[in-house]
Design an enzyme around this catalytic site. Structure first.
Site, PDB file in Angstrom:
ATOM      1  N   ARG A  80      -9.858   0.668   8.550  1.00 43.53           N
ATOM      2  CA  ARG A  80      -9.466  -0.691   8.910  1.00 43.53           C
ATOM      3  C   ARG A  80     -10.571  -1.420   9.660  1.00 43.53           C
ATOM      4  NH1 ARG A  80      -3.584   0.299   8.849  1.00 43.53           N
ATOM      5  NH2 ARG A  80      -2.517  -1.651   9.255  1.00 43.53           N
ATOM      6  N   ARG A  84      -0.738  -8.747  13.488  1.00 41.76           N
ATOM      7  CA  ARG A  84      -1.265  -7.791  12.498  1.00 41.76           C
ATOM      8  C   ARG A  84      -2.135  -8.503  11.471  1.00 41.76           C
ATOM      9  NH1 ARG A  84       4.347  -5.296  10.911  1.00 41.76           N
ATOM     10  NH2 ARG A  84       3.269  -4.188   9.244  1.00 41.76           N
ATOM     11  N   LYS A 127       0.839  -1.211   0.000  1.00 43.02           N
ATOM     12  CA  LYS A 127       0.000   0.000   0.000  1.00 43.02           C
ATOM     13  C   LYS A 127       0.871   1.257   0.000  1.00 43.02           C
ATOM     14  CE  LYS A 127      -2.017  -1.207   3.906  1.00 43.02           C
ATOM     15  NZ  LYS A 127      -1.325  -2.476   4.217  1.00 43.02           N
ATOM     16  N   ARG A 146      11.885  -5.331   4.938  1.00 42.33           N
ATOM     17  CA  ARG A 146      11.606  -3.914   4.653  1.00 42.33           C
ATOM     18  C   ARG A 146      12.487  -2.961   5.465  1.00 42.33           C
ATOM     19  NH1 ARG A 146       5.702  -1.696   5.394  1.00 42.33           N
ATOM     20  NH2 ARG A 146       5.897  -2.792   7.371  1.00 42.33           N
TER      21      ARG A 146
END
Ligand code: AP5
Length: 213
Positions: free
Chosen positions: A87, A171, A13, A126
């Site tokens: 969310r 998550r 995203k 990441r």
């Protein structure tokens, strides 16, 4: 044009939002970035959400809706990209009400489809530029020169506290329990457009461009 990028942690995203900012002058509204900023600047709210975020749980609707409302009324440009918001169904309803209040509407919801194995690889590799926010990956998106941002030249590379396998598991569970119902919600409204988030970054960009026109 206001759009939502919807997808699990690591779906890409943020990567795609930054591309749309660069190519279309849209405004990226990432609730994750806003909360991390509050956390690192040590505000009362930042201290309150720090442990929740590091554990991979969702912050309360009230806090994130407040953050979005503030930005929506303050910023102006070629449309908003909602990255990581909404969310929950309560957040989706709040966004619809806020847009209506501002005389705006939602153009489309891009659902970024990926599988869980790819997410683990993406999240654990990441890193981002601590100065300009550019997103990199050890394997798929390395910097041209080690530890130096291609975009702004900074050597301040950071890894997120919640980018570990334990937090990622939480998550993902939060995503499936609380966020994935939004897929049905936006499908029923006729707003949902899926893209294959497993394709390489440029292919995903092209799919999104084709949808936005
Ligand atoms: P947030 O910051 O929103 O994190 P997230 O949703 O978990 O998403 P990520 O930022 O981890 O992933 P991404 O999809 O942006 O992927 P990226 O482009 O970086 O939220 C963090 C926390 O804040 C939440 O857990 C929660 O506590 C709180 N929070 C935030 N919003 C909230 C809300 N609305 N309500 C309640 N709580 C909220 O890519 C990942 C990696 O993969 C990168 O290294 C990238 O280079 C690589 N990559 C990207 N695309 C590709 C591709 N196509 N192929 C190969 N590699 C790729």
């Amino acid at each position: 044009m206001n759009i939502i990028l919807l997808g699990p942690p690591g779906a890409g995203k943020g990567t795609q939002a930054r591309h749309l900012v660069d190519t279309r002058g849209m405004i990226q509204l990432s609730t994750g970035d806003m909360l991390r900023e509050a956390k690192s600047s040590g505000t009362e709210m930042g201290l309150k959400v720090a442990a929740v975020m590091d554990a991979g749980k969702l912050v309360t609707d009230e806090i994130v809706i407040g953050l979005i409302e503030e930005k929506l009324t303050a910023e102006h440009g070629a449309g908003f990209i909602f990255d990581g918001f909404p969310r929950t169904l309560a957040q989706a309803d709040a966004l619809a009400a806020l847009l209506t209040k501002l005389g705006q509407s939602l153009h489309t919801v891009i659902e970024m489809r990926v599988d869980d194995d790819a997410l683990v690889q993406r999240i654990t590799g990441r890193f981002t530029c601590g100065d300009c926010g550019e997103v990199y990956h050890d394997v798929t998106q390395p910097t041209a020169k080690a530890d130096t941002c291609d975009k702004c030249g900074s050597t301040n590379m950071v890894r997120r506290a919640d980018d570990n396998e334990d937090s990622l598991r939480t998550r993902l569970m939060e995503y499936y329990k609380k966020t994935s119902p939004l897929i049905g919600y936006y499908y029923a409204k006729g707003d949902l457009r899926p893209v294959n988030g497993l394709a390489d970054i440029t292919e995903v960009q092209n799919s999104i461009e084709a949808i936005l026109g």
